[in-house]
Design a protein around this motif. Structure first.
Motif, PDB file in Angstrom:
ATOM      1  N   GLU A 150      85.741 -19.341  10.018  1.00  0.00           N
ATOM      2  CA  GLU A 150      84.878 -18.404   9.282  1.00  0.00           C
ATOM      3  C   GLU A 150      83.757 -19.167   8.578  1.00  0.00           C
ATOM      4  O   GLU A 150      82.590 -18.754   8.606  1.00  0.00           O
ATOM      5  N   ASP A 161      81.271 -20.379  11.073  1.00  0.00           N
ATOM      6  CA  ASP A 161      80.477 -19.265  11.571  1.00  0.00           C
ATOM      7  C   ASP A 161      79.373 -18.884  10.582  1.00  0.00           C
ATOM      8  O   ASP A 161      78.236 -18.607  10.969  1.00  0.00           O
ATOM      9  N   GLU A 162      79.721 -18.897   9.295  1.00  0.00           N
ATOM     10  CA  GLU A 162      78.728 -18.549   8.272  1.00  0.00           C
ATOM     11  C   GLU A 162      77.568 -19.538   8.267  1.00  0.00           C
ATOM     12  O   GLU A 162      76.397 -19.156   8.164  1.00  0.00           O
ATOM     13  N   ARG A 163      77.875 -20.810   8.378  1.00  0.00           N
ATOM     14  CA  ARG A 163      76.811 -21.823   8.403  1.00  0.00           C
ATOM     15  C   ARG A 163      75.950 -21.703   9.654  1.00  0.00           C
ATOM     16  O   ARG A 163      74.732 -21.901   9.612  1.00  0.00           O
ATOM     17  N   ARG A 174      75.309 -19.046  11.281  1.00  0.00           N
ATOM     18  CA  ARG A 174      74.448 -17.859  11.204  1.00  0.00           C
ATOM     19  C   ARG A 174      73.096 -18.200  10.607  1.00  0.00           C
ATOM     20  O   ARG A 174      72.068 -17.627  10.988  1.00  0.00           O
ATOM     21  N   ASP A 175      73.076 -19.124   9.654  1.00  0.00           N
ATOM     22  CA  ASP A 175      71.808 -19.537   9.047  1.00  0.00           C
ATOM     23  C   ASP A 175      70.897 -20.180  10.092  1.00  0.00           C
ATOM     24  O   ASP A 175      69.687 -19.951  10.102  1.00  0.00           O
TER      25      ASP A 175
END
Length: 230
Positions: A6, A9-11, A13-14
């Motif tokens: 997770e 994935d968040e990183r 997305r940037d």
């Protein structure tokens, strides 16, 4: 582990926010999506790769097939391979990939065969054995086709060695078993001549010789030291 995926994935997305078509970022995003069991996200990134004209043909095909396979859409995955063979089967790298995937999919069914045998369902067992034989024979056909167009490729010879090694277990009589094992040995030796560093060929050669020694001795109990050394 899920929390780590997770966070990754968040990183990512940037990165994708600023470069949505970046091939490396989408490749990593697809892998993360599979790890998170997020098939919708995986499909999104596969589509991006498919639309990118810079994505090589074989990579596009591999990613679409992987998506179908991981989504447990086995019939669709098989149909996809059939379509690929019809459209691109004259291209050796694609043909080799299709042969490898057909072989891999067949091998994966053997785990189910053991479970069915343990459950004592003989009808299901017989049906699955037929499917395995069919899958291995189709793999054999594709590897033979590849060997005909690229006789210098060790992968084709090694594939034929592996297929014969597996098919010997589903033969009805001793002569057929011996023929399959002899073929496995011959193809493994052929692959080693073409590429001595191809470790799978050395493994197949050793295993085929081992099974042949057992078969010739009539079983493990009668396997002598001389046969094992040969």
């Amino acid at each position: 582990d899920l929390c780590r995926w997770e966070a990754a994935d968040e990183r990512l997305r940037d990165v994708l926010h600023g470069r949505p078509d970046d091939p490396e970022a989408n490749l990593l995003a697809r892998r993360i999506a599979f790890a998170r069991l997020d098939l919708d996200a995986a499909q999104h990134h596969v589509r991006i790769a498919e639309k990118n004209p810079k994505t090589p043909l074989l990579v596009r095909l591999q990613r679409r097939y992987e998506l179908l396979d991981r989504s447990n859409m086995r019939e669709d995955a098989t149909s996809f391979l059939d379509t690929v063979l019809e459209e691109y089967g004259d291209e050796p790298p694609v043909l080799e990939w299709c042969a490898n995937e057909t072989y891999r999919a067949t091998i994966s069914q053997e785990k189910t065969l053991a479970q069915v045998a343990a459950a004592g369902d003989m009808d299901a067992y017989a049906s699955l054995v037929e499917q395995l034989q069919s899958g291995f024979l189709e793999s054999e056909r594709l590897y033979e086709q590849l060997r005909a167009v690229r006789p210098d490729w060790a992968g084709a010879s090694n594939g034929l060695s592996a297929v014969n090694l597996n098919l010997h277990r589903y033969q009805g009589n001793g002569n057929d078993i011996a023929e399959r094992l002899d073929a496995s040995v011959a193809f493994a030796e052929e692959a080693i001549v073409k590429d001595p560093a191809f470790w799978e060929s050395h493994y197949n050669l050793a295993l085929a010789r081992w099974y042949r020694a057992i078969t010739e001795a009539g079983g493990m109990a009668d396997l002598g030291t001389n046969a094992m050394q040969d």
